[in-house]
Design a protein around this motif. Structure first.
Motif, mmCIF file in Angstrom:
data_model
loop_
_atom_site.group_PDB
_atom_site.id
_atom_site.type_symbol
_atom_site.label_atom_id
_atom_site.label_comp_id
_atom_site.label_asym_id
_atom_site.label_seq_id
_atom_site.Cartn_x
_atom_site.Cartn_y
_atom_site.Cartn_z
ATOM 1 N N UNK A 53 0.831 -1.200 0.000
ATOM 2 C CA UNK A 53 0.000 0.000 0.000
ATOM 3 C C UNK A 53 0.866 1.251 0.000
ATOM 4 N N UNK A 54 1.951 1.234 0.768
ATOM 5 C CA UNK A 54 2.864 2.379 0.794
ATOM 6 C C UNK A 54 3.487 2.586 -0.575
ATOM 7 N N UNK A 55 3.881 1.489 -1.238
ATOM 8 C CA UNK A 55 4.473 1.596 -2.571
ATOM 9 C C UNK A 55 3.477 2.164 -3.573
ATOM 10 N N UNK A 56 2.243 1.690 -3.515
ATOM 11 C CA UNK A 56 1.219 2.203 -4.419
ATOM 12 C C UNK A 56 0.967 3.684 -4.173
ATOM 13 N N UNK A 57 0.987 4.091 -2.908
ATOM 14 C CA UNK A 57 0.790 5.510 -2.595
ATOM 15 C C UNK A 57 1.928 6.344 -3.172
ATOM 16 N N UNK A 58 3.148 5.839 -3.061
ATOM 17 C CA UNK A 58 4.288 6.565 -3.618
ATOM 18 C C UNK A 58 4.192 6.638 -5.136
ATOM 19 N N UNK A 59 3.768 5.535 -5.760
ATOM 20 C CA UNK A 59 3.635 5.542 -7.221
ATOM 21 C C UNK A 59 2.571 6.534 -7.667
ATOM 22 N N UNK A 60 1.467 6.582 -6.945
ATOM 23 C CA UNK A 60 0.414 7.552 -7.283
ATOM 24 C C UNK A 60 0.932 8.975 -7.122
ATOM 25 N N UNK A 61 1.687 9.207 -6.045
ATOM 26 C CA UNK A 61 2.245 10.543 -5.822
ATOM 27 C C UNK A 61 3.231 10.910 -6.918
ATOM 28 N N UNK A 62 4.060 9.922 -7.353
ATOM 29 C CA UNK A 62 5.027 10.188 -8.408
ATOM 30 C C UNK A 62 4.330 10.470 -9.732
ATOM 31 N N UNK A 63 3.255 9.737 -10.012
ATOM 32 C CA UNK A 63 2.497 9.999 -11.244
ATOM 33 C C UNK A 63 1.894 11.388 -11.214
ATOM 34 N N UNK A 64 1.407 11.788 -10.048
ATOM 35 C CA UNK A 64 0.835 13.131 -9.923
ATOM 36 C C UNK A 64 1.908 14.197 -10.156
ATOM 37 N N UNK A 65 3.112 13.953 -9.621
ATOM 38 C CA UNK A 65 4.218 14.906 -9.828
ATOM 39 C C UNK A 65 4.609 14.960 -11.300
ATOM 40 N N UNK A 66 4.671 13.791 -11.959
ATOM 41 C CA UNK A 66 5.013 13.754 -13.382
ATOM 42 C C UNK A 66 3.972 14.483 -14.225
ATOM 43 N N UNK A 67 2.711 14.262 -13.900
ATOM 44 C CA UNK A 67 1.639 14.948 -14.636
ATOM 45 C C UNK A 67 1.749 16.458 -14.454
ATOM 46 N N UNK A 68 2.029 16.879 -13.226
ATOM 47 C CA UNK A 68 2.171 18.307 -12.962
ATOM 48 C C UNK A 68 3.376 18.883 -13.693
ATOM 49 N N UNK A 69 4.476 18.116 -13.743
ATOM 50 C CA UNK A 69 5.670 18.579 -14.456
ATOM 51 C C UNK A 69 5.391 18.751 -15.940
ATOM 52 N N UNK A 70 4.659 17.797 -16.531
ATOM 53 C CA UNK A 70 4.316 17.920 -17.952
ATOM 54 C C UNK A 70 3.434 19.134 -18.200
ATOM 55 N N UNK A 71 2.499 19.367 -17.300
ATOM 56 C CA UNK A 71 1.629 20.537 -17.454
ATOM 57 C C UNK A 71 2.433 21.830 -17.373
ATOM 58 N N UNK A 72 3.426 21.872 -16.473
ATOM 59 C CA UNK A 72 4.265 23.069 -16.340
ATOM 60 C C UNK A 72 5.083 23.282 -17.609
ATOM 61 N N UNK A 73 5.651 22.184 -18.159
ATOM 62 C CA UNK A 73 6.432 22.304 -19.385
ATOM 63 C C UNK A 73 5.566 22.771 -20.550
ATOM 64 N N UNK A 74 4.354 22.233 -20.638
ATOM 65 C CA UNK A 74 3.435 22.669 -21.695
ATOM 66 C C UNK A 74 3.099 24.149 -21.539
ATOM 67 N N UNK A 75 2.930 24.568 -20.290
ATOM 68 C CA UNK A 75 2.630 25.973 -20.038
ATOM 69 C C UNK A 75 3.808 26.862 -20.422
ATOM 70 N N UNK A 76 5.036 26.425 -20.099
ATOM 71 C CA UNK A 76 6.220 27.198 -20.474
ATOM 72 C C UNK A 76 6.326 27.321 -21.989
ATOM 73 N N UNK A 77 6.071 26.211 -22.699
ATOM 74 C CA UNK A 77 6.144 26.251 -24.156
ATOM 75 C C UNK A 77 5.098 27.190 -24.722
#
Length: 211
Positions: A53-77
């Protein structure tokens, strides 16, 4: 004992019996509720403490961070694209096509001249002055061009002069000027300041030419 007394005695006994059963039922219900609460709480604690469960929570958090990073890069572009569009629009407003005047500088030297700076004059009035860094010289030597000046020029005869400062052969200070008399008609005008090594003359050559 008469009949009334017997009835009263039986009523009291019945009340006592019912009261006892109710208390027992409430106690039993409390025990059952406690056991159910304990049973329902136990799996929750186990889920929270499970390594998977802890691993799944970390994976979900990492996916959320990756999604946010992509959104920031798209916004910068998007911001970069918007800035380019705004610069083009600004140039169109400030420098109409009929009066627009561009001056570029190209560099094809390395042995006989090291460019340090240039001053540009239009009709004896200084319109640009620039000092070049080592990184800029390297970029120019690889085929890049520097837009030295963008302005407005009316139709008619004009004189453009460029003064180059740098180091010549053996590190000597080198200054050279070059001029061009040109006619501005309708539409934009492009001029190039060209600096190139001359193998035949063993020195740099400076030229101003129209496009």
């Amino acid at each position: 004992m008469n009949t009334s007394g017997l009835i009263a005695l039986l009523a009291m006994a019945l009340c006592t019996l019912l009261s006892g059963q109710a208390s027992a039922s409430e106690a039993e219900s409390s025990v059952v509720d406690g056991e159910q609460a304990a049973k329902s709480a136990a799996p929750l604690e186990q889920i929270l403490e499970t390594p998977m469960s802890v691993r799944e929570s970390r994976e979900r958090a990492q996916r959320a961070v990756n999604d946010l990073s992509r959104e920031i890069q798209d916004l910068k572009q998007s911001v970069v694209t918007l800035n380019k569009d705004l610069r083009v629009l600004e140039e169109d407003l400030l420098f109409p096509a009929n009066t627009r005047f561009h001056v570029f500088l190209s560099l094809d030297v390395g042995e006989f001249f090291r460019l340090e700076g240039v001053e540009l004059r239009l009709n004896n009035e200084t319109v640009a002055s620039y000092l070049y860094s080592e990184e800029e010289r390297t970029a120019l030597a690889k085929g890049g061009m520097h837009r030295l000046h963008l302005g407005n020029v009316s139709a008619g005869e004009h004189t453009l002069s460029a003064f180059f400062i740098g180091q010549g052969p053996n590190g000597r200070e080198y200054k050279r000027g070059s001029s061009l008399r040109f006619t501005k008609g309708q539409g934009p005008k492009y001029v190039e300041l060209s600096i190139a090594d001359s193998e035949a003359r063993q020195q740099p050559e400076f030229a101003i030419r129209e496009w």
